[in-house]
Design a protein around this motif. Structure first.
Motif, PDB file in Angstrom:
ATOM      1  N   ASP A 123       0.838  -1.199   0.000  1.00 17.44           N
ATOM      2  CA  ASP A 123       0.000   0.000   0.000  1.00 17.44           C
ATOM      3  C   ASP A 123       0.869   1.243   0.000  1.00 17.44           C
ATOM      4  N   VAL A 124       0.402   2.264  -0.669  1.00 20.74           N
ATOM      5  CA  VAL A 124       1.121   3.535  -0.728  1.00 20.74           C
ATOM      6  C   VAL A 124       0.244   4.606  -0.103  1.00 20.74           C
ATOM      7  N   LYS A 125       0.784   5.313   0.839  1.00 22.10           N
ATOM      8  CA  LYS A 125       0.029   6.375   1.506  1.00 22.10           C
ATOM      9  C   LYS A 125       0.743   7.704   1.314  1.00 22.10           C
ATOM     10  N   PRO A 126       0.071   8.683   0.700  1.00 22.84           N
ATOM     11  CA  PRO A 126       0.706   9.993   0.519  1.00 22.84           C
ATOM     12  C   PRO A 126       0.921  10.685   1.850  1.00 22.84           C
ATOM     13  N   VAL A 127       1.934  11.554   1.895  1.00 26.10           N
ATOM     14  CA  VAL A 127       2.203  12.318   3.110  1.00 26.10           C
ATOM     15  C   VAL A 127       1.137  13.398   3.222  1.00 26.10           C
ATOM     16  N   ILE A 128       0.350  13.365   4.304  1.00 28.66           N
ATOM     17  CA  ILE A 128      -0.761  14.303   4.436  1.00 28.66           C
ATOM     18  C   ILE A 128      -0.651  15.077   5.752  1.00 28.66           C
ATOM     19  N   ARG A 129      -0.866  16.372   5.705  1.00 25.68           N
ATOM     20  CA  ARG A 129      -0.916  17.201   6.899  1.00 25.68           C
ATOM     21  C   ARG A 129      -2.300  17.850   6.885  1.00 25.68           C
ATOM     22  N   GLY A 130      -3.174  17.382   7.768  1.00 24.03           N
ATOM     23  CA  GLY A 130      -4.565  17.823   7.720  1.00 24.03           C
ATOM     24  C   GLY A 130      -5.205  17.280   6.461  1.00 24.03           C
ATOM     25  N   GLU A 131      -5.693  18.180   5.612  1.00 21.18           N
ATOM     26  CA  GLU A 131      -6.289  17.762   4.339  1.00 21.18           C
ATOM     27  C   GLU A 131      -5.361  18.063   3.175  1.00 21.18           C
ATOM     28  N   GLN A 132      -4.190  18.605   3.463  1.00 23.26           N
ATOM     29  CA  GLN A 132      -3.292  19.023   2.402  1.00 23.26           C
ATOM     30  C   GLN A 132      -2.118  18.057   2.236  1.00 23.26           C
ATOM     31  N   VAL A 133      -1.828  17.684   0.993  1.00 26.25           N
ATOM     32  CA  VAL A 133      -0.641  16.883   0.715  1.00 26.25           C
ATOM     33  C   VAL A 133       0.577  17.802   0.819  1.00 26.25           C
ATOM     34  N   VAL A 134       1.601  17.342   1.518  1.00 23.37           N
ATOM     35  CA  VAL A 134       2.808  18.151   1.705  1.00 23.37           C
ATOM     36  C   VAL A 134       3.711  17.987   0.488  1.00 23.37           C
ATOM     37  N   PHE A 135       3.952  19.060  -0.231  1.00 28.55           N
ATOM     38  CA  PHE A 135       4.816  19.013  -1.401  1.00 28.55           C
ATOM     39  C   PHE A 135       6.222  19.436  -1.008  1.00 28.55           C
ATOM     40  N   ASN A 136       7.173  18.598  -1.303  1.00 26.41           N
ATOM     41  CA  ASN A 136       8.550  18.884  -0.927  1.00 26.41           C
ATOM     42  C   ASN A 136       9.340  19.589  -2.022  1.00 26.41           C
ATOM     43  N   ASP A 137       8.937  19.400  -3.275  1.00 25.33           N
ATOM     44  CA  ASP A 137       9.699  20.005  -4.368  1.00 25.33           C
ATOM     45  C   ASP A 137       8.844  20.082  -5.624  1.00 25.33           C
ATOM     46  N   ASP A 138       9.464  20.559  -6.694  1.00 25.26           N
ATOM     47  CA  ASP A 138       8.745  20.731  -7.959  1.00 25.26           C
ATOM     48  C   ASP A 138       8.258  19.406  -8.533  1.00 25.26           C
ATOM     49  N   THR A 139       9.005  18.343  -8.293  1.00 30.23           N
ATOM     50  CA  THR A 139       8.600  17.034  -8.810  1.00 30.23           C
ATOM     51  C   THR A 139       7.282  16.589  -8.187  1.00 30.23           C
ATOM     52  N   ALA A 140       7.167  16.757  -6.867  1.00 30.01           N
ATOM     53  CA  ALA A 140       5.927  16.401  -6.186  1.00 30.01           C
ATOM     54  C   ALA A 140       4.772  17.272  -6.662  1.00 30.01           C
ATOM     55  N   ARG A 141       5.058  18.530  -6.948  1.00 27.48           N
ATOM     56  CA  ARG A 141       4.006  19.417  -7.455  1.00 27.48           C
ATOM     57  C   ARG A 141       3.501  18.942  -8.816  1.00 27.48           C
ATOM     58  N   LEU A 142       4.425  18.512  -9.676  1.00 25.50           N
ATOM     59  CA  LEU A 142       4.016  17.962 -10.966  1.00 25.50           C
ATOM     60  C   LEU A 142       3.151  16.719 -10.779  1.00 25.50           C
ATOM     61  N   ALA A 143       3.559  15.874  -9.843  1.00 23.30           N
ATOM     62  CA  ALA A 143       2.842  14.626  -9.601  1.00 23.30           C
ATOM     63  C   ALA A 143       1.437  14.872  -9.076  1.00 23.30           C
ATOM     64  N   TYR A 144       1.297  15.815  -8.138  1.00 20.40           N
ATOM     65  CA  TYR A 144       0.025  16.000  -7.446  1.00 20.40           C
ATOM     66  C   TYR A 144      -0.791  17.213  -7.906  1.00 20.40           C
ATOM     67  N   GLN A 145      -0.129  18.198  -8.519  1.00 19.64           N
ATOM     68  CA  GLN A 145      -0.851  19.391  -8.954  1.00 19.64           C
ATOM     69  C   GLN A 145      -0.771  19.631 -10.452  1.00 19.64           C
ATOM     70  N   GLY A 146       0.283  19.106 -11.093  1.00 19.68           N
ATOM     71  CA  GLY A 146       0.484  19.383 -12.504  1.00 19.68           C
ATOM     72  C   GLY A 146       1.028  20.787 -12.704  1.00 19.68           C
TER      73      GLY A 146
END
Length: 206
Positions: free
Chosen positions: A106-129
């Motif tokens: 199972d894969v669980k995204p890193v979540i703080r409250g209701e927001q996914v925590v983005f660490n860098d531009d790569t994560a932003r591409l993955a989760y926000q585009g």
């Protein structure tokens, strides 16, 4: 006399039930059609670097569709095309059912409250585009945890080298068969550095 007959019958029935294979045992029996696959993809579909990608966790529909694409020449690979051609009758059904049933972590995204925590531009591409470039988030189609489903494959835990080669194949046009040309369009908007970063990001998402 009637009591003895009942006891004997019960004993025979109990013996027959014990001989039945459990569901777990049945899942571990590699069907004949899939036996060629395990040398590159592993007996549990875990993938063998650099021979073959991970199949565990992919949907039955996705595996079946890709095998049909290899058979029809829509998707080309010198190794996979002849392998796919050996699957006749219900061969594709056997292979896709076997590997899609294999469990994946199972894969669980890193979540703080209701927001996914983005660490860098790569994560932003993955989760926000990046809508300034018309790039949708990878998770839009591949699922919020990149587990995939239906015609969209799982990315989480897949080999980085495989994800990278496939994105480059979409980019060059050597891989086709995507829904509405979506993956070709996405890949063409990614830089080489972004492809490399995304491949490593999803490979390490476990």
């Amino acid at each position: 006399m009637k009591i003895k007959t009942f006891v004997i019958g019960l004993t025979l029935c109990s013996g027959y039930a014990a001989a039945e294979p459990s569901d777990k045992q049945s899942m571990n029996v590699i069907p004949q059609a899939a036996q060629l696959c395990v040398s590159c993809h592993g007996a549990a579909g875990e993938g063998i670097e650099p021979l073959g990608p991970r199949l565990a966790g992919l949907s039955k529909e996705y595996i079946s569709t890709q095998l049909q694409h290899f058979q029809a020449g829509v998707r080309q690979n010198a190794t996979m095309m002849p392998m796919a051609m050996t699957l006749q009758g219900d061969g594709i059904e056997q292979v896709s059912s076997y590997f899609s049933a294999k469990p994946a972590n199972d894969v669980k995204p890193v979540i703080r409250g209701e927001q996914v925590v983005f660490n860098d531009d790569t994560a932003r591409l993955a989760y926000q585009g990046d809508w300034s470039r018309g790039l949708p988030a990878c998770v839009t189609c591949h699922g919020p945890s990149a587990l995939g489903g239906g015609l969209f494959p799982r990315l989480a835990g897949q080999q980085a080298s495989y994800i990278k080669t496939q994105l480059l194949a979409w980019q060059s046009g050597t891989r086709k068969g995507d829904v509405d040309g979506m993956m070709g369009s996405v890949a063409n908007k990614l830089t080489v550095a972004e492809i490399d970063a995304l491949a490593n990001y999803f490979a390490n998402l476990k």
